[in-house]
Scaffold this motif. Structure first.
Motif, PDB file in Angstrom:
ATOM      1  N   LEU A   1      47.397  42.950 -96.938  1.00 16.35           N
ATOM      2  CA  LEU A   1      48.680  43.059 -97.636  1.00 16.35           C
ATOM      3  C   LEU A   1      48.621  42.576 -99.083  1.00 16.35           C
ATOM      4  O   LEU A   1      49.611  42.686 -99.808  1.00 16.35           O
ATOM      5  CB  LEU A   1      49.763  42.280 -96.874  1.00 16.35           C
ATOM      6  CG  LEU A   1      50.178  42.906 -95.536  1.00 16.35           C
ATOM      7  CD1 LEU A   1      51.151  42.004 -94.810  1.00 16.35           C
ATOM      8  CD2 LEU A   1      50.781  44.292 -95.753  1.00 16.35           C
ATOM      9  N   GLN A   2      47.471  42.060 -99.524  1.00 16.27           N
ATOM     10  CA  GLN A   2      47.359  41.642-100.927  1.00 16.27           C
ATOM     11  C   GLN A   2      47.421  42.905-101.791  1.00 16.27           C
ATOM     12  O   GLN A   2      46.713  43.858-101.545  1.00 16.27           O
ATOM     13  CB  GLN A   2      46.048  40.877-101.170  1.00 16.27           C
ATOM     14  CG  GLN A   2      45.901  39.622-100.309  1.00 16.27           C
ATOM     15  CD  GLN A   2      47.092  38.680-100.420  1.00 16.27           C
ATOM     16  OE1 GLN A   2      47.533  38.366-101.532  1.00 16.27           O
ATOM     17  NE2 GLN A   2      47.623  38.238 -99.290  1.00 16.27           N
ATOM     18  N   GLY A   3      48.316  42.893-102.765  1.00 16.26           N
ATOM     19  CA  GLY A   3      48.498  44.078-103.605  1.00 16.26           C
ATOM     20  C   GLY A   3      49.479  45.066-103.016  1.00 16.26           C
ATOM     21  O   GLY A   3      49.584  46.201-103.459  1.00 16.26           O
ATOM     22  N   ARG A   4      50.238  44.623-102.042  1.00 17.30           N
ATOM     23  CA  ARG A   4      51.181  45.498-101.350  1.00 17.30           C
ATOM     24  C   ARG A   4      52.379  45.876-102.230  1.00 17.30           C
ATOM     25  O   ARG A   4      53.017  46.900-102.025  1.00 17.30           O
ATOM     26  CB  ARG A   4      51.662  44.737-100.113  1.00 17.30           C
ATOM     27  CG  ARG A   4      52.878  45.287 -99.456  1.00 17.30           C
ATOM     28  CD  ARG A   4      53.459  44.216 -98.534  1.00 17.30           C
ATOM     29  NE  ARG A   4      54.584  44.704 -97.778  1.00 17.30           N
ATOM     30  CZ  ARG A   4      55.299  43.939 -96.958  1.00 17.30           C
ATOM     31  NH1 ARG A   4      54.990  42.678 -96.793  1.00 17.30           N
ATOM     32  NH2 ARG A   4      56.323  44.433 -96.306  1.00 17.30           N
ATOM     33  N   ALA A   5      52.742  45.014-103.196  1.00 21.31           N
ATOM     34  CA  ALA A   5      53.964  45.166-103.999  1.00 21.31           C
ATOM     35  C   ALA A   5      55.171  45.272-103.077  1.00 21.31           C
ATOM     36  O   ALA A   5      55.275  44.519-102.120  1.00 21.31           O
ATOM     37  CB  ALA A   5      53.839  46.365-104.939  1.00 21.31           C
ATOM     38  N   ASP A   6      56.061  46.240-103.306  1.00 21.20           N
ATOM     39  CA  ASP A   6      57.247  46.353-102.450  1.00 21.20           C
ATOM     40  C   ASP A   6      57.064  47.387-101.350  1.00 21.20           C
ATOM     41  O   ASP A   6      58.007  47.756-100.669  1.00 21.20           O
ATOM     42  CB  ASP A   6      58.478  46.733-103.291  1.00 21.20           C
ATOM     43  CG  ASP A   6      58.876  45.579-104.201  1.00 21.20           C
ATOM     44  OD1 ASP A   6      58.665  44.408-103.789  1.00 21.20           O
ATOM     45  OD2 ASP A   6      59.378  45.834-105.304  1.00 21.20           O
ATOM     46  N   ASN A   7      55.838  47.877-101.202  1.00 19.60           N
ATOM     47  CA  ASN A   7      55.613  48.942-100.235  1.00 19.60           C
ATOM     48  C   ASN A   7      55.892  48.488 -98.809  1.00 19.60           C
ATOM     49  O   ASN A   7      55.509  47.402 -98.393  1.00 19.60           O
ATOM     50  CB  ASN A   7      54.179  49.451-100.337  1.00 19.60           C
ATOM     51  CG  ASN A   7      53.954  50.160-101.653  1.00 19.60           C
ATOM     52  OD1 ASN A   7      54.699  51.081-102.003  1.00 19.60           O
ATOM     53  ND2 ASN A   7      52.968  49.708-102.414  1.00 19.60           N
ATOM     54  N   ARG A   8      56.550  49.364 -98.086  1.00 19.56           N
ATOM     55  CA  ARG A   8      56.913  49.065 -96.710  1.00 19.56           C
ATOM     56  C   ARG A   8      55.686  49.201 -95.803  1.00 19.56           C
ATOM     57  O   ARG A   8      54.852  50.082 -95.995  1.00 19.56           O
ATOM     58  CB  ARG A   8      57.992  50.060 -96.254  1.00 19.56           C
ATOM     59  CG  ARG A   8      58.631  49.745 -94.917  1.00 19.56           C
ATOM     60  CD  ARG A   8      59.775  50.717 -94.625  1.00 19.56           C
ATOM     61  NE  ARG A   8      59.302  52.011 -94.115  1.00 19.56           N
ATOM     62  CZ  ARG A   8      59.035  52.256 -92.835  1.00 19.56           C
ATOM     63  NH1 ARG A   8      59.186  51.313 -91.925  1.00 19.56           N
ATOM     64  NH2 ARG A   8      58.614  53.450 -92.455  1.00 19.56           N
ATOM     65  N   ILE A   9      55.596  48.311 -94.826  1.00 19.32           N
ATOM     66  CA  ILE A   9      54.548  48.441 -93.808  1.00 19.32           C
ATOM     67  C   ILE A   9      55.056  49.452 -92.789  1.00 19.32           C
ATOM     68  O   ILE A   9      56.138  49.286 -92.237  1.00 19.32           O
ATOM     69  CB  ILE A   9      54.316  47.100 -93.073  1.00 19.32           C
ATOM     70  CG1 ILE A   9      53.924  45.987 -94.048  1.00 19.32           C
ATOM     71  CG2 ILE A   9      53.285  47.255 -91.973  1.00 19.32           C
ATOM     72  CD1 ILE A   9      53.887  44.601 -93.403  1.00 19.32           C
ATOM     73  N   ARG A  10      54.295  50.519 -92.570  1.00 21.15           N
ATOM     74  CA  ARG A  10      54.721  51.479 -91.552  1.00 21.15           C
ATOM     75  C   ARG A  10      54.329  50.965 -90.169  1.00 21.15           C
ATOM     76  O   ARG A  10      55.075  51.043 -89.216  1.00 21.15           O
ATOM     77  CB  ARG A  10      54.086  52.850 -91.815  1.00 21.15           C
ATOM     78  CG  ARG A  10      54.971  54.013 -91.364  1.00 21.15           C
ATOM     79  CD  ARG A  10      54.283  55.330 -91.578  1.00 21.15           C
ATOM     80  NE  ARG A  10      53.476  55.686 -90.428  1.00 21.15           N
ATOM     81  CZ  ARG A  10      53.930  56.317 -89.355  1.00 21.15           C
ATOM     82  NH1 ARG A  10      55.191  56.667 -89.278  1.00 21.15           N
ATOM     83  NH2 ARG A  10      53.134  56.594 -88.355  1.00 21.15           N
ATOM     84  N   LYS A  11      53.144  50.416 -90.107  1.00 21.97           N
ATOM     85  CA  LYS A  11      52.660  49.947 -88.820  1.00 21.97           C
ATOM     86  C   LYS A  11      51.593  48.872 -89.002  1.00 21.97           C
ATOM     87  O   LYS A  11      50.753  48.982 -89.894  1.00 21.97           O
ATOM     88  CB  LYS A  11      52.043  51.144 -88.075  1.00 21.97           C
ATOM     89  CG  LYS A  11      52.004  50.992 -86.574  1.00 21.97           C
ATOM     90  CD  LYS A  11      51.124  52.059 -85.968  1.00 21.97           C
ATOM     91  CE  LYS A  11      51.861  53.320 -85.564  1.00 21.97           C
ATOM     92  NZ  LYS A  11      50.936  54.314 -84.976  1.00 21.97           N
ATOM     93  N   ILE A  12      51.651  47.866 -88.165  1.00 26.47           N
ATOM     94  CA  ILE A  12      50.555  46.897 -88.120  1.00 26.47           C
ATOM     95  C   ILE A  12      49.658  47.289 -86.956  1.00 26.47           C
ATOM     96  O   ILE A  12      50.136  47.526 -85.841  1.00 26.47           O
ATOM     97  CB  ILE A  12      51.093  45.463 -87.934  1.00 26.47           C
ATOM     98  CG1 ILE A  12      51.658  44.937 -89.257  1.00 26.47           C
ATOM     99  CG2 ILE A  12      49.989  44.527 -87.423  1.00 26.47           C
ATOM    100  CD1 ILE A  12      52.260  43.546 -89.160  1.00 26.47           C
ATOM    101  N   LEU A  13      48.374  47.404 -87.226  1.00 28.12           N
ATOM    102  CA  LEU A  13      47.409  47.691 -86.159  1.00 28.12           C
ATOM    103  C   LEU A  13      46.698  46.387 -85.841  1.00 28.12           C
ATOM    104  O   LEU A  13      45.812  45.940 -86.582  1.00 28.12           O
ATOM    105  CB  LEU A  13      46.429  48.773 -86.619  1.00 28.12           C
ATOM    106  CG  LEU A  13      47.109  50.107 -86.964  1.00 28.12           C
ATOM    107  CD1 LEU A  13      46.212  50.975 -87.827  1.00 28.12           C
ATOM    108  CD2 LEU A  13      47.521  50.853 -85.707  1.00 28.12           C
TER     109      LEU A  13
END
Ligand code: MG
Length: 388
Positions: free
Chosen positions: A164-176
């Motif tokens: 998640l480093q560098g994720r900004a505001d992007n939504r997580i669609r799914k955690i695997l």
């Protein structure tokens, strides 16, 4: 960097000290253990902490005498302050000199010290599962309010955190969330019934304590990790998918809106996530054991059989119920594993006990710490009464 380690004689604690040994800017200011005083004694001589907690009072008395002897022989220059019990553990978690607290005690006894560390504005390298499973609804808002970082130590959560480093505001669609599948991945449900304590204590990839090794074999451990991930990364249970990755090379992954899946890979070694939690966002040398993909050759991904790994299905259920349900899930498992290790129940009774405890529980939607800790006695006694 000044570090306080709660649970210094356990698997995570000793590996944390390995990391301290190779980083000359790290300094141990406090150590806490339950009662493994022989190992704790050696750690004190090596790291000279200013504060030491021995949870067990009798063991504390013995250690005190050992330290006095060492002091007399001039093997130890300064005697540490010695504290005991929950009060001592809380003191160790909030010691003013610490910058970061590693919470590696096992069980619900980790909840109060973690809260104390956050309130004392210490960053927390979190290795105690129960803290978020039982009290995620208290811990996460508290950490945010106090401006404290919760840095995951568990390999999977560290992996997700790294992805998640560098994720900004992007939504997580799914955690695997990956799982090794444990030693019984290829056994049938029927074969599981005859599993012995010795079989369940052998884990193919990771070297861990007895409770977590049994929990890995039943995949209850993965269930607890699903609960933790949900709190740590603010993710709905339905957006968390458990993927069995038998080689334990992919330590977890995150899928984004555009279809990109970012994963963290490495050799299965807890030193890396421990080191990353301590030095975040910096990465430092850990060991010369680098990942050799050619040696690995193939990576498999398998969907978990929820009929066989009933404990995992029950964890998702408890997380969806919310409130006190994950706490009951956790307590019932602790008790069931204890009964299994004492050879009083069969292996497949473990998830059955959890299911029965959850069925009989009326969920409290927003339990406080006292209520959570109170459930321990209630649920434990209930389960004990079934096996009298
Ligand atoms: Mg794990």
């Amino acid at each position: 960097m000044n570090i306080s380690i709660l649970g210094s004689t356990g698997s995570i604690g000793t590996q944390t000290l390995d990391i301290v040994r190779i980083n000359h800017d790290m300094n141990v200011v406090a150590l806490a253990a339950n009662k493994s005083i022989d190992l704790l004694y050696k750690q004190i001589l090596e790291f000279s902490p200013e504060l030491v907690c021995v949870y067990d009072e009798e063991a504390a008395g013995k250690l005190e005498a050992m330290l006095a002897d060492a002091h007399g022989r001039e093997e130890l220059h300064t005697l540490p302050e010695l504290v005991t019990g929950m009060e001592g553990l809380i003191e160790t978690a909030s010691i003013s000199d610490a910058d970061i607290v590693v919470t590696a005690v096992v069980g619900m006894m980790g909840i109060e010290p973690t809260i104390a560390a956050i309130k004392a504005h210490k960053n927390v390298a979190l290795a105690n599962k129960e803290t978020l499973v039982c009290a995620g609804h208290i811990i996460m808002p508290l950490a945010k309010n106090e401006g404290v970082k919760i840095l995951p130590v568990d390999s999977e959560h560290s992996a997700i955190f790294q992805c998640l480093q560098g994720r900004a505001d992007n939504r997580i669609r799914k955690i695997l969330l990956t799982a090794s599948g444990g030693p019984f991945l290829h056994k049938s449900l029927d074969e599981l019934k005859s599993v012995k304590v010795e079989d369940a204590l052998k884990h193919p990839n990771w070297n861990m304590g007895a409770k977590v090794t049994i929990d890995s074999s039943t995949m209850v451990n993965k269930g607890l990790e699903v609960c933790e991930a949900s709190w740590l990364f603010d993710t709905k249970p339905s957006d968390i998918e458990v993927v069995i990755q038998p080689q334990s090379i992919v330590h977890s992954a995150v899928e984004f809106e555009d279809g990109a899946v970012i994963a963290e890979l490495g050799v299965p070694d807890m030193h890396l996530p421990i080191s990353y939690a301590l030095t975040y966002p910096e990465r430092r040398f850990v060991s010369n054991d680098y990942l050799d993909l050619f040696k690995i050759g193939n990576l498999e991904f398998i969907k978990p059989d929820l009929k066989k790994f009933k404990g995992l299905a029950l964890a998702f259920g408890a997380l969806k119920m919310g409130g006190s349900a994950p706490t009951v899930f956790n307590i019932a498992d602790e008790e069931a594993v204890k009964l299994f290790l004492a050879r009083k129940i069969g292996y497949t009774d473990i998830p059955d006990i959890i299911g029965k405890a959850l069925d009989g529980h009326k969920v409290s939607p927003n339990p406080d710490v006292d209520e959570i800790l109170g459930l321990k006695k209630e649920i434990t006694e209930q389960i004990e009464s079934w096996y009298k």
